[in-house]
Write a protein that holds these residues in place. Sequence first.
Motif, PDB file in Angstrom:
ATOM      1  N   ARG A 112      13.674  54.253 151.820  1.00  0.00           N
ATOM      2  CA  ARG A 112      15.141  54.984 151.875  1.00  0.00           C
ATOM      3  C   ARG A 112      15.731  54.679 151.852  1.00  0.00           C
ATOM      4  N   ASP A 113      16.425  53.314 151.744  1.00  0.00           N
ATOM      5  CA  ASP A 113      17.267  52.383 151.170  1.00  0.00           C
ATOM      6  C   ASP A 113      17.553  52.313 149.647  1.00  0.00           C
ATOM      7  N   PRO A 114      18.689  53.168 149.426  1.00  0.00           N
ATOM      8  CA  PRO A 114      18.477  52.838 147.968  1.00  0.00           C
ATOM      9  C   PRO A 114      19.252  51.452 147.438  1.00  0.00           C
ATOM     10  N   VAL A 115      20.315  51.109 148.015  1.00  0.00           N
ATOM     11  CA  VAL A 115      20.641  49.585 147.656  1.00  0.00           C
ATOM     12  C   VAL A 115      19.866  48.751 147.614  1.00  0.00           C
ATOM     13  N   ALA A 116      18.880  48.530 148.633  1.00  0.00           N
ATOM     14  CA  ALA A 116      17.629  47.717 149.014  1.00  0.00           C
ATOM     15  C   ALA A 116      16.906  48.231 148.236  1.00  0.00           C
ATOM     16  N   VAL A 117      16.199  49.291 147.589  1.00  0.00           N
ATOM     17  CA  VAL A 117      15.281  49.086 146.469  1.00  0.00           C
ATOM     18  C   VAL A 117      15.678  48.265 145.437  1.00  0.00           C
ATOM     19  N   ASP A 118      17.329  48.820 144.837  1.00  0.00           N
ATOM     20  CA  ASP A 118      17.479  48.763 143.706  1.00  0.00           C
ATOM     21  C   ASP A 118      18.388  46.974 143.445  1.00  0.00           C
ATOM     22  N   ALA A 119      18.291  46.458 144.634  1.00  0.00           N
ATOM     23  CA  ALA A 119      18.186  45.091 144.854  1.00  0.00           C
ATOM     24  C   ALA A 119      17.376  44.284 144.843  1.00  0.00           C
ATOM     25  N   THR A 120      15.886  44.509 144.940  1.00  0.00           N
ATOM     26  CA  THR A 120      15.351  43.923 144.807  1.00  0.00           C
ATOM     27  C   THR A 120      14.674  44.078 143.172  1.00  0.00           C
ATOM     28  N   GLY A 121      14.429  45.299 142.571  1.00  0.00           N
ATOM     29  CA  GLY A 121      14.473  45.271 141.179  1.00  0.00           C
ATOM     30  C   GLY A 121      15.648  44.919 140.383  1.00  0.00           C
ATOM     31  N   TYR A 122      16.961  44.810 141.183  1.00  0.00           N
ATOM     32  CA  TYR A 122      17.449  43.190 140.104  1.00  0.00           C
ATOM     33  C   TYR A 122      17.038  42.232 140.376  1.00  0.00           C
ATOM     34  N   ARG A 123      16.140  41.752 141.589  1.00  0.00           N
ATOM     35  CA  ARG A 123      16.078  40.481 142.049  1.00  0.00           C
ATOM     36  C   ARG A 123      15.266  39.861 140.865  1.00  0.00           C
ATOM     37  N   ILE A 124      14.052  41.483 140.454  1.00  0.00           N
ATOM     38  CA  ILE A 124      13.025  40.800 139.888  1.00  0.00           C
ATOM     39  C   ILE A 124      13.377  40.984 138.028  1.00  0.00           C
ATOM     40  N   ILE A 125      14.366  41.370 137.999  1.00  0.00           N
ATOM     41  CA  ILE A 125      15.196  41.834 136.688  1.00  0.00           C
ATOM     42  C   ILE A 125      16.083  39.726 136.324  1.00  0.00           C
ATOM     43  N   GLN A 126      15.905  39.787 137.091  1.00  0.00           N
ATOM     44  CA  GLN A 126      16.946  38.266 137.288  1.00  0.00           C
ATOM     45  C   GLN A 126      15.944  37.621 137.413  1.00  0.00           C
ATOM     46  N   ALA A 127      14.595  37.382 137.858  1.00  0.00           N
ATOM     47  CA  ALA A 127      13.723  36.849 137.286  1.00  0.00           C
ATOM     48  C   ALA A 127      12.862  36.720 135.996  1.00  0.00           C
ATOM     49  N   LYS A 128      12.719  37.728 135.310  1.00  0.00           N
ATOM     50  CA  LYS A 128      12.103  37.714 134.579  1.00  0.00           C
ATOM     51  C   LYS A 128      13.291  36.664 133.135  1.00  0.00           C
TER      52      LYS A 128
ATOM     53  N   VAL B   9      22.988  39.525 145.222  1.00  0.00           N
ATOM     54  CA  VAL B   9      22.446  40.537 144.931  1.00  0.00           C
ATOM     55  C   VAL B   9      22.828  41.208 143.011  1.00  0.00           C
ATOM     56  N   GLY B  10      23.569  39.957 142.889  1.00  0.00           N
ATOM     57  CA  GLY B  10      24.357  40.259 141.286  1.00  0.00           C
ATOM     58  C   GLY B  10      25.804  40.351 141.478  1.00  0.00           C
ATOM     59  N   CYS B  11      26.426  39.005 142.007  1.00  0.00           N
ATOM     60  CA  CYS B  11      27.795  38.871 141.787  1.00  0.00           C
ATOM     61  C   CYS B  11      28.042  38.465 140.439  1.00  0.00           C
ATOM     62  N   CYS B  12      29.325  38.232 140.830  1.00  0.00           N
ATOM     63  CA  CYS B  12      29.385  37.905 139.206  1.00  0.00           C
ATOM     64  C   CYS B  12      30.864  36.841 138.943  1.00  0.00           C
ATOM     65  N   CYS B  13      30.525  35.797 139.398  1.00  0.00           N
ATOM     66  CA  CYS B  13      31.781  34.342 139.423  1.00  0.00           C
ATOM     67  C   CYS B  13      30.659  33.424 138.737  1.00  0.00           C
ATOM     68  N   THR B  14      29.630  34.195 137.890  1.00  0.00           N
ATOM     69  CA  THR B  14      29.140  33.083 137.788  1.00  0.00           C
ATOM     70  C   THR B  14      29.496  33.188 135.781  1.00  0.00           C
ATOM     71  N   GLY B  15      28.703  32.293 135.230  1.00  0.00           N
ATOM     72  CA  GLY B  15      29.289  32.222 133.459  1.00  0.00           C
ATOM     73  C   GLY B  15      30.949  31.856 133.807  1.00  0.00           C
ATOM     74  N   THR B  16      30.847  32.925 132.344  1.00  0.00           N
ATOM     75  CA  THR B  16      32.337  32.887 131.958  1.00  0.00           C
ATOM     76  C   THR B  16      33.248  33.963 132.368  1.00  0.00           C
ATOM     77  N   LYS B  17      31.997  34.852 132.916  1.00  0.00           N
ATOM     78  CA  LYS B  17      33.144  36.058 133.557  1.00  0.00           C
ATOM     79  C   LYS B  17      33.642  36.072 134.726  1.00  0.00           C
ATOM     80  N   PHE B  18      34.642  36.633 135.655  1.00  0.00           N
ATOM     81  CA  PHE B  18      35.490  37.212 137.150  1.00  0.00           C
ATOM     82  C   PHE B  18      35.418  38.321 137.049  1.00  0.00           C
TER      83      PHE B  18
END
Lengths: 308, 299
Positions: free
Chosen positions: A244-260, A24-33
């Motif tokens: 109803r769960d904002p985290v689940a909604v956001d995590a789903t949207g984020y996966r779509i943006i990542q896929a795009k 769900v978008g953690c951050c150890c990838t790429g050059t950033k940490f």
Amino acid sequence: MNRKGLTRRDFLRTAAVAPLANAVGCCCTGTKFVPVPEPDGARLTQVARLSKVVLVRDERAVGEGRAHNPEVIQKMLDEAVMALFGERTPAAAWRRIVQPSDIVGVKTNVWNYLPTGAALEGAIKKRLLEAGISEDRIGIKDRGVLNDPLFQQATVLINARPGRVHYWSGMGSCIKNYILFVPKPSEHHGEACADLAAIWSLPIVKGKTQLNILSMLTPLYHNIGPRGFNEAYLWPYRGLIVGRDPVAVDATGYRIIQAKRREVFGEERPLETSAHHIALADTRHDLGRSNPSDIDLVKLGWADDILI
Amino acid sequence: MIPVAWILSALMMTAQNASPQAGLLPEKAAGWTAVPPDKVFEGEGIFEYIDGAGEVYRAYNYRSVVSRRYHKEGAPDLIVDLFDMGSARDAFGVFTHDLEGERWPVGQDGLYQSGLLQFWRDRYFVAVSADAETAESKAAVSELGAKIAAAVGRDGDRPELLSRVPEDFRRGATVRYLHSPVILNYHFFVSRENILRLDATVEAVLAAGGETVGTAVLLLVRYPSPAEAERAFRSFLEAYMPDARTLGGTAAPRVVKTEDGLWTAAARQDEHIAVVFNASSESRARGGLAAALANLESG
């Protein structure tokens, strides 16, 4: 952990939980940490229920010039809430969200380049009115909600905003949409807005949100420059994500943006800023569920280029 | 309680009454004409306009930003955001926050990508963007940028601390200049707390991705005095590398193997701290640190 708080090395010690965070978008990838979620294995193994999220799409929802089609968007919203609550009519579904005695604040988003939009706001308001809420007990607002008497007295909140990448928090999410419920939003910008979910525990919002709608009608998948917007990085996904769960909604949207982003850039390209506030809303704040395996995703409607 | 919207509005109005940098913006360029009024923001008012990235400009002590829209019938609008950063070093610093793009011969260090031109000159940071990129809008963005750069009139000096970055860390690297722990953590997370005691009086340079240094990242920090550097160094050692080995006496460099198998080496020299993070071996960490310390000495 050292007595001065978490360092890069403390996070390296907990790197074993990174695979979950990466989903769900953690951050150890790429050059950033940047920080990964804290380990919470005990709670994760005890998860029994799934967070239900509905993704509804219709290719007629957006026309030329990003024009929203109000009738189609109304239909999409109706289908989503019926599926979410397992009801056969919009009226029955909305009775699960509000009662006639409620005061309802619809927290929208007015960012001028990509606002929630009148069509979706109107669709929500129509069903609230039909559910017996009088017009003077419905507020639709973004800036100024903190000091708005209606929002201060609201018994129900509905959270509706567009999904987009965001320069400082990684993603403009439903979780983030509540940042205007605090007097000084910039105080929640630390660590790329890591603890935005803490806002959801404040009395003005706690326990009041009955519906989260992430508009994916024309999401923004990449940003450049000071204003973080370029028309070229919008795409007509023509979807709504509802739950109803904002985290689940956001995590789903984020996966779509990542896929795009994978589709466009032809590679795994991390966001300029990691959207780890979504994962941390789950693992640190227990606001909802971010792991796809904890989300019951229901897909309705148009399936072309669905990306998830 | 005073409504936030009122305060923000007041901040905007105050700025509108005093926006000398608006005089640097042309009324016309390449057939596009300015559409009044300008928008001017200062302080926290920037979040009204810029949303998330406002934090970046605050971290570089921005004074104000004036935004002007330009219109041409049948063509995408152009927008200029002209930031008065108060000093050349902060104009340069905020420019280094986002170094994506193709070199573009406008202003100092101009970069262009997807309809957006960014450059700095003197104490100003400038972003010129087109609502949509076309061949015509690209040329207009360039012309508008050139007019603004000419109006600014003179170049600013790069921060002297940049010259202290050893050549190995500089060649092919992304080099950023900063003061704020927020910006440091954005590019390279070190600690949730401000263990290096960074603030507006402190200068830092972060160099990453150098062609010959592998994974190593160099951080050079300059404090107002040796005593403040020493306090910061103690704070950093205690929080980040309490298990480090000392290479010599008590004031000598420290080195430690971190949990990812890479090496970190750090030392204080006069009013400076140098840290090499993420080196692939102890010898690389020590070598990189020695080069940095030698460069600090040479000035």
